[in-house]
Design a protein around this motif. Structure first.
Motif, PDB file in Angstrom:
ATOM      1  N   THR A  30      90.453  34.918  -3.687  1.00  0.00           N
ATOM      2  CA  THR A  30      90.684  34.787  -2.250  1.00  0.00           C
ATOM      3  C   THR A  30      89.343  34.669  -1.543  1.00  0.00           C
ATOM      4  O   THR A  30      88.281  34.920  -2.124  1.00  0.00           O
ATOM      5  CB  THR A  30      91.421  36.013  -1.662  1.00  0.00           C
ATOM      6  OG1 THR A  30      90.495  37.087  -1.507  1.00  0.00           O
ATOM      7  CG2 THR A  30      92.598  36.448  -2.511  1.00  0.00           C
ATOM      8  N   ALA A  38      92.551  40.454  -1.396  1.00  0.00           N
ATOM      9  CA  ALA A  38      93.995  40.468  -1.683  1.00  0.00           C
ATOM     10  C   ALA A  38      94.700  41.762  -1.291  1.00  0.00           C
ATOM     11  O   ALA A  38      95.926  41.776  -1.173  1.00  0.00           O
ATOM     12  CB  ALA A  38      94.231  40.210  -3.174  1.00  0.00           C
ATOM     13  N   ALA A  57      96.257  36.941   3.210  1.00  0.00           N
ATOM     14  CA  ALA A  57      94.968  36.597   2.631  1.00  0.00           C
ATOM     15  C   ALA A  57      94.629  35.148   2.919  1.00  0.00           C
ATOM     16  O   ALA A  57      95.496  34.266   2.844  1.00  0.00           O
ATOM     17  CB  ALA A  57      94.962  36.839   1.122  1.00  0.00           C
ATOM     18  N   CYS A 108      92.786  31.907   1.657  1.00  0.00           N
ATOM     19  CA  CYS A 108      92.441  31.382   0.335  1.00  0.00           C
ATOM     20  C   CYS A 108      92.026  29.921   0.435  1.00  0.00           C
ATOM     21  O   CYS A 108      92.470  29.190   1.329  1.00  0.00           O
ATOM     22  CB  CYS A 108      93.648  31.464  -0.610  1.00  0.00           C
ATOM     23  SG  CYS A 108      94.352  33.105  -0.809  1.00  0.00           S
TER      24      CYS A 108
END
Length: 320
Positions: free
Chosen positions: A90, A94, A99, A101
């Motif tokens: 990420t 996390a 999150a 990403c």
């Protein structure tokens, strides 16, 4: 959103559940609503400040998770909002309700796999795959010894090796763990607490030795591993917690190799290859992540204590 924040390196008590700003995706980025986050031993090393990677403070721990794509930035083509994904890496961490990403961090999660199982994929399965196939070049028909076969990486390695046609010997410290390794496909599972377990391994291979060893605790086992190898055998060092003295002649006499491995060293191309294989294995059912414990996100400190205790059994996941 709520997220675990670390404001100083230290013990598990530095993991604090706090309010944090909701992430917004930029170009090439996605936001995942996290339904489960995986806990790995490496998370504890980073938190304690003992890892080569020291994120700027404060930070949110965690690399593995699973959930649903909530929003996407410009240029995203592989996923769309509403897609179930597992997360392997990420930008924002996390251990949180959401999150941020990169697109390359998220991978399709087969419907046959639960969200909690998806959180158990990233580091364990990628580590096992890279160790077996990218670093040790494992071949069908070879014999592999997997130390700690009941843990997250161990179970992943058992399933991957068995699916690839290797003969799998595992070790485990508890009856429950050894039973799990057998259920997941290991041909033989031994109790590494027994004084004669090394002799048992030699007997299982008719004295020839094993072609490959996945070593999770090299500071304890490496010297003994070298004596178990067949000609041109390889030991892949995946985990280590200290120093050890070995006799190099044990490697010289068999043309054997000690191979270091860190998932952090994998190139983008190597990681793409790894996850293409893992997505396929999850789809066809040959890979079946095992969740050992589900712990509330607020109790992340407890999860960090549990993940480094002996007697590993599957993967620990945090539930926001």
């Amino acid at each position: 959103m709520k997220a675990i924040q670390v404001h100083e390196f230290g013990g598990p008590e530095v993991l604090k559940l706090e309010e944090a700003p909701d992430p917004t995706p930029g170009p090439g980025q996605v936001v995942v609503r996290i339904h489960a986050a995986g806990v790995n031993p490496v998370d504890t090393y980073v938190r304690a400040g003992r890892h080569a990677v020291r994120p700027p403070l404060p930070y949110t721990p965690g690399m593995d998770a699973a959930g649903v794509i909530e929003s996407v930035g410009e240029g995203i083509t592989r996923v769309k909002p509403g897609d179930r994904v597992y997360v392997a890496g990420t930008i924002s961490g996390a251990y949180a309700e959401k999150a941020l990403c990169a697109e390359s961090h998220v991978h399709a999660l087969a419907e046959r796999v639960s969200i909690e199982q998806g959180a158990a994929v990233g580091v364990p399965y990628a580590t096992a795959y890279r160790g077996l196939f990218q670093r040790a070049n494992a071949k069908p028909g070879e014999v592999v010894l997997i130390h700690g076969a009941s843990g997250g990486v161990g179970i992943a390695a058992v399933q991957l090796a068995r699916a690839a046609g290797l003969t799998v010997i595992g070790t485990g410290g508890t009856e429950k763990g050894r039973r799990l390794a057998t259920e997941q496909g290991a041909h033989h599972v031994l109790d590494h607490h027994l004084t004669d377990y090394l002799d048992q391994i030699k007997s299982l291979t008719s004295g020839r030795g094993v072609d490959l060893i996945l070593e999770m605790l090299a500071n304890v086992n490496l010297a003994k591993d070298l004596g178990l190898l067949a000609q041109k055998g390889r030991v892949v060092v995946i985990g280590n917690r200290g120093t050890i003295e070995i006799d190099p002649r044990a490697a010289m006499g068999k043309d054997s190799s000690i191979i270091g491995m860190s998932l952090f060293n994998a190139s983008p191309g190597e990681l793409a290859s790894v996850h293409a294989a893992l997505v396929a294995g999850l789809e066809n059912g040959s890979l079946r992540p095992v969740v050992g414990q589900k712990i509330p996100l607020a109790e992340a400190a407890h999860a960090h204590e549990a993940v480094i205790e002996p007697g590993a059994y599957g993967k620990i996941v945090l539930i926001p």
